[in-house]
Scaffold this motif. Structure first.
Motif, mmCIF file in Angstrom:
data_model
loop_
_atom_site.group_PDB
_atom_site.id
_atom_site.type_symbol
_atom_site.label_atom_id
_atom_site.label_comp_id
_atom_site.label_asym_id
_atom_site.label_seq_id
_atom_site.Cartn_x
_atom_site.Cartn_y
_atom_site.Cartn_z
ATOM 1 N N LEU A 104 0.832 -1.205 0.000
ATOM 2 C CA LEU A 104 0.000 0.000 0.000
ATOM 3 C C LEU A 104 0.864 1.251 0.000
ATOM 4 O O LEU A 104 0.505 2.265 -0.550
ATOM 5 N N LYS A 105 2.001 1.152 0.662
ATOM 6 C CA LYS A 105 2.965 2.249 0.714
ATOM 7 C C LYS A 105 4.277 1.728 0.160
ATOM 8 O O LYS A 105 4.433 0.532 -0.030
ATOM 9 N N ASP A 106 5.184 2.608 -0.061
ATOM 10 C CA ASP A 106 6.503 2.199 -0.511
ATOM 11 C C ASP A 106 7.203 1.488 0.653
ATOM 12 O O ASP A 106 7.610 2.121 1.616
ATOM 13 N N HIS A 107 7.339 0.182 0.550
ATOM 14 C CA HIS A 107 7.937 -0.580 1.659
ATOM 15 C C HIS A 107 9.374 -0.151 1.928
ATOM 16 O O HIS A 107 9.856 -0.282 3.045
ATOM 17 N N ALA A 108 10.069 0.360 0.917
ATOM 18 C CA ALA A 108 11.452 0.796 1.125
ATOM 19 C C ALA A 108 11.518 1.956 2.114
ATOM 20 O O ALA A 108 12.430 2.029 2.938
ATOM 21 N N LYS A 109 10.547 2.858 2.058
ATOM 22 C CA LYS A 109 10.506 3.982 3.006
ATOM 23 C C LYS A 109 10.226 3.477 4.418
ATOM 24 O O LYS A 109 10.845 3.939 5.379
ATOM 25 N N VAL A 110 9.299 2.542 4.540
ATOM 26 C CA VAL A 110 8.972 1.973 5.850
ATOM 27 C C VAL A 110 10.186 1.217 6.392
ATOM 28 O O VAL A 110 10.546 1.364 7.566
ATOM 29 N N SER A 111 10.842 0.441 5.537
ATOM 30 C CA SER A 111 12.032 -0.306 5.949
ATOM 31 C C SER A 111 13.155 0.642 6.369
ATOM 32 O O SER A 111 13.859 0.380 7.345
ATOM 33 N N ALA A 112 13.318 1.734 5.624
ATOM 34 C CA ALA A 112 14.367 2.714 5.956
ATOM 35 C C ALA A 112 14.112 3.321 7.330
ATOM 36 O O ALA A 112 15.035 3.452 8.135
ATOM 37 N N LYS A 113 12.876 3.682 7.609
ATOM 38 C CA LYS A 113 12.546 4.279 8.915
ATOM 39 C C LYS A 113 12.785 3.279 10.041
ATOM 40 O O LYS A 113 13.389 3.616 11.058
ATOM 41 N N MET A 114 12.311 2.068 9.863
ATOM 42 C CA MET A 114 12.514 1.041 10.889
ATOM 43 C C MET A 114 14.004 0.759 11.080
ATOM 44 O O MET A 114 14.466 0.589 12.205
ATOM 45 N N SER A 115 14.741 0.714 9.992
ATOM 46 C CA SER A 115 16.184 0.438 10.056
ATOM 47 C C SER A 115 16.926 1.547 10.781
ATOM 48 O O SER A 115 17.878 1.286 11.521
ATOM 49 N N TYR A 116 16.493 2.772 10.576
ATOM 50 C CA TYR A 116 17.109 3.896 11.295
ATOM 51 C C TYR A 116 17.002 3.647 12.803
ATOM 52 O O TYR A 116 17.993 3.762 13.527
ATOM 53 N N ASP A 117 15.804 3.290 13.263
ATOM 54 C CA ASP A 117 15.590 3.032 14.696
ATOM 55 C C ASP A 117 16.423 1.836 15.179
ATOM 56 O O ASP A 117 16.997 1.878 16.268
#
Length: 182
Positions: A104-117
């Motif tokens: 539904l969303k760009d999973h790469a953006k979600v993965s990047a945010k989670m990876s940052y944390d």
């Protein structure tokens, strides 16, 4: 069983980065991960969501976790590349709709945010985190010529991630990706 004394030593000694590096840099990275899965899940519990996650109508033959392991197995022994491969799809289960059978969303953006944390939790430097997060955010995008000119080493790492990432594709779909990569 998890060795909590060893985990506390990693946490208190600031060696959890070293723990992750040790696992990812072994020659047989998949065996290394499997031998240390309890400890790895202790430090990165978000990985559990990848296990058994299968996209409906996917271009892949394997679940998300096994695709990640296969990509790691096929990657070069470079910590940046292997860290990106490990975390590149971590947000996919959180950006996927079973009902619609797609992102539904760009999973790469979600993965990047989670990876940052996650990388903050490991106490990596901000500069290093930004590099890894950038590669995660770009892992499924075509590498443009300007990027190669601006930073050939980073472009090479991204290319390595993409090549390793594409090997687990369904054989019927891979020829389309192969034309881009090779």
């Amino acid at each position: 069983m998890i060795n909590y004394v060893r985990i506390l030593t990693y946490q208190n000694g600031g060696g959890i980065k070293m723990f992750l590096s040790e696992i990812l840099m072994r020659e047989n990275v998949v065996a290394s991960i499997n031998q240390n899965i309890d400890k790895l899940l202790y430090f990165i519990p978000e990985l559990k969501c990848m296990m058994g996650f299968q996209e409906k109508e996917s271009n892949y033959n394997l679940d998300l976790w096994n695709r990640t392991l296969l990509s790691l197995f096929n990657s070069e022994a470079d910590l940046d590349v292997r860290l990106v491969i490990l975390l590149r799809d971590i947000g996919k289960p959180f950006s996927y709709s079973v009902r619609m059978g797609k992102d539904l969303k760009d999973h790469a953006k979600v993965s990047a945010k989670m990876s940052y944390d996650i990388l903050k939790r490991f106490d990596f430097s901000e500069v290093y985190i930004q590099k890894i997060v950038y590669l995660i955010g770009q892992h499924n995008k075509k590498i443009e010529n300007r990027f190669i000119i601006e930073d050939i080493e980073l472009a090479r790492k991204l290319y390595e991630v993409q090549c390793s990432d594409d090997l687990p594709y369904n054989p019927n779909y891979f020829p389309k990706r192969k034309r881009y990569l090779f």
